[in-house]
Scaffold this active site. Structure first.
Site, PDB file in Angstrom:
ATOM      1  N   LYS A   1       0.856  -1.090   0.043  1.00 52.45           N
ATOM      2  CA  LYS A   1      -0.079   0.001  -0.131  1.00 52.45           C
ATOM      3  C   LYS A   1       0.832   1.322   0.132  1.00 52.45           C
ATOM      4  O   LYS A   1       0.322   2.138  -0.206  1.00 52.45           O
ATOM      5  CB  LYS A   1      -0.913   0.129   1.389  1.00 52.45           C
TER       6      LYS A   1
HETATM    7  C1  LIG Z   1      -4.356  -4.890   0.981  1.00 54.10           C
HETATM    8  C2  LIG Z   1      -3.384  -6.127   0.674  1.00 54.10           C
HETATM    9  C3  LIG Z   1      -3.912  -7.019  -0.074  1.00 54.10           C
HETATM   10  C4  LIG Z   1      -4.822  -7.076  -1.027  1.00 54.10           C
HETATM   11  O1  LIG Z   1      -4.969  -6.006  -2.018  1.00 54.10           O
HETATM   12  P1  LIG Z   1      -6.193  -5.652  -2.832  1.00 54.10           P
HETATM   13  O2  LIG Z   1      -5.528  -4.792  -3.689  1.00 54.10           O
HETATM   14  O3  LIG Z   1      -7.053  -4.992  -1.626  1.00 54.10           O
HETATM   15  O4  LIG Z   1      -6.558  -6.745  -3.618  1.00 54.10           O
HETATM   16  C5  LIG Z   1      -2.802  -8.183  -0.158  1.00 54.10           C
HETATM   17  N1  LIG Z   1      -1.950  -8.297   0.705  1.00 54.10           N
HETATM   18  C6  LIG Z   1      -1.422  -7.226   1.504  1.00 54.10           C
HETATM   19  C7  LIG Z   1      -0.256  -7.366   2.609  1.00 54.10           C
HETATM   20  C8  LIG Z   1      -2.180  -6.140   1.720  1.00 54.10           C
HETATM   21  O5  LIG Z   1      -2.022  -5.279   2.444  1.00 54.10           O
END
Ligand SMILES: *Cc1c(COP(=O)(O)O)cnc(C)c1O
Length: 497
Positions: free
Chosen positions: A109
């Site tokens: 993120k």
């Molecule tokens: C948010 C997240 C996901 C999922 O990603 P999306 O874009 O919501 O599908 C997978 N792994 C981690 C570590 C995350 O923080």
């Protein structure tokens, strides 16, 4: 320009789409056209991460000047990540691991949430916005912290994060409740991520509340992956990763690859889908889910059914039953047919179940989907460690095993990128336990001892941001009901001065 997935008539600039977050009709902003890139040209330029980011984002940020795009990228990706590569690729055995966790909060993120605040500042300026921005964000664990870090102490922005109180890992929770900054607030929510996410969407649609906030000089926006400003920066690392693999001799330029993405809200894999449309040679997009396998069932059967039991797993950031960004896929894959999108919205909100028409299914056959249960997640972590001394976090382990299943069924031998979404240091308890190395509590071992053990085992340096956490005071310990978001916002001191 951009418009809603539910209405093509009202077109807005990138700046407006970013500031609004969600379209007024509740739809998600999508680009009118998806630009194309010649991968051979791109590779020939031998650009670094930032140069590729400037080029790709420049194609999408219609009302930003070249200089504005460049400044955003420089500010976002200078000095915040622990490697200049930003998103390095690690070859382990036959697979390529695109490591997206080298940012300040140790999850993918960070890549988008380091640059979203820059986009917002420039967008506010471009639009001549007088109001302050109030960002409301629901988190399944990682978005919250990454957004708080990105937006803390920014001028003219306040941010409030909602996390499911029993649905995040201890480290994720500690990261959020100790957050510093004069413009931030964090609430625990009674319930799971889905109820937090739908409560935030409700606040966005609450006209009375919006008017009251407007009187106080605020407009609402979102840092969730429903914001197009979150999605676009994620396209960059797929191109970057591909070029890196070509450069290292792992594949030939033009070779098709598969990409396996551990998926929750469907944002990250949707960015890969955009990259594919743009011209990145991707053969199959493998959508990996944990025990909350609503997406696996959708891709296999064409039926999306969210009426099912919700599980809390060791990969909490993927514990989601309603994947917001699927609406964008349905929009594009239906040939931008608003009847199909509206049918999807109506069926899900009325019955919680949607059956895709065959014409739509035929257009998403570049996707494949598999899921991984808890025991398999643990096994994936220990197997890869035993074979190669490479330690995965629980989310990446879900993708690792899902890809094993995919190969078993298809015998597909295409080169593969496994998208590594979090650092193992973010989930030390689950990872150590999978490796059979849990530290006995009876001997007075602390969380810090666990992190040190993990550092020793993985051969990775213990991130400073994690070390610091254990010394910080807890600032936010409120837990509220998802029905009461508005009430608490109206009382919130930082929104009243
Ligand atoms: C948010 C997240 C996901 C999922 O990603 P999306 O874009 O919501 O599908 C997978 N792994 C981690 C570590 C995350 O923080």
């Amino acid at each position: 320009m951009y418009h809603s997935t539910r209405n093509k008539d009202e077109k807005v600039s990138f700046s407006e789409a970013v500031i609004r977050g969600l379209a007024p009709d509740g739809g998600l902003y999508v680009p009118e056209t998806i630009p194309k890139i010649d991968i051979k040209d791109l590779h020939a330029r031998s650009w670094d991460y930032k140069a590729i980011a400037k080029f790709i984002l420049g194609l999408y940020l219609d009302d930003f000047t070249e200089e504005q795009v460049s400044t955003c990228v420089e500010r976002a990706y200078t000095g915040k990540f622990n490697t200049d590569e930003i998103c390095p690729v690690n070859k382990v055995g036959e697979r390529f691991y695109l490591e997206l966790f080298h940012g300040p909060t140790l999850a993918f993120k960070d890549v988008a949430l380091s640059i979203l605040p820059e986009f917002m500042a420039v967008s506010a300026k471009n639009l001549g916005l007088k109001e302050n921005i109030l960002i409301l964000t629901a988190t399944s664990g990682d978005t919250g912290k990454a957004a708080l870090e990105g937006f803390k102490n920014r001028r003219k922005v306040k941010i409030v994060v909602y996390y499911p109180v029993d649905g995040v890992s201890p480290t994720q929770k500690l990261q959020m409740v100790t957050q510093g900054g004069c413009n931030v607030h964090v609430y625990g929510i009674d319930g799971n991520f889905d109820s937090a996410q739908s409560a935030v969407k409700r606040v966005f649609r609450n006209k009375e509340f919006n008017q009251e906030m407007h009187k106080r000089g605020y407009i609402l926006s979102s840092a969730n992956s429903i914001n197009i400003g979150r999605l676009l920066p994620q396209i960059v690392y797929y191109f970057y990763g591909y070029c890196q693999i070509v450069r290292s001799g792992g594949i030939n330029l033009g070779d098709e690859i598969n990409i396996c993405v551990p998926t929750g809200n469907f944002g990250n894999i949707l960015a890969a889908y955009y990259a594919r449309i743009m011209g990145l040679p991707i053969k199959t997009l493998v959508c990996a889910s944990n025990k909350n396998k609503v997406l696996t069932d959708f891709f296999k059967s064409g039926i999306y059914n969210k009426n099912r039991r919700f599980y809390s797993t060791s990969s909490p950031s993927m514990d989601i039953l309603l994947s917001s960004n699927l609406e964008r896929l349905i929009y594009h894959a239906s040939g931008e047919d608003l009847n199909v999108v509206n049918d999807y919205i109506r069926c899900l909100s009325e019955k919680g179940i949607y059956e895709a028409p065959l014409s739509l299914l035929a257009n998403i056959d570049e996707f494949s989907a598999e899921y991984t249960n808890e025991a398999q997640t643990r096994l994936a972590i220990s197997n890869l460690y035993k074979k190669f001394n490479y330690v995965l976090d629980t989310h990446t382990a879900v993708a690792e095993h899902a890809y094993d299943k995919y190969i078993e069924k298809t015998m597909d031998s295409a080169p593969t990128i496994i998208v590594s979404t979090a650092s193992p240091f973010k989930f030390p308890g689950s990872v150590l336990s999978a490796l059979g190395k849990d530290l006995p509590k009876s001997e007075g071992k602390t969380p810090l001892d666990a992190l040190k053990e993990l550092s020793y085992i993985s051969g990775r340096e213990l991130p400073k941001s994690i070390l610091k956490l254990y010394k910080l005071p807890i600032i936010f310990d409120d837990v509220i009901s998802s029905d009461d978001l508005e009430e608490f916002l109206l009382k919130l001191e930082m929104l009243n001065d």
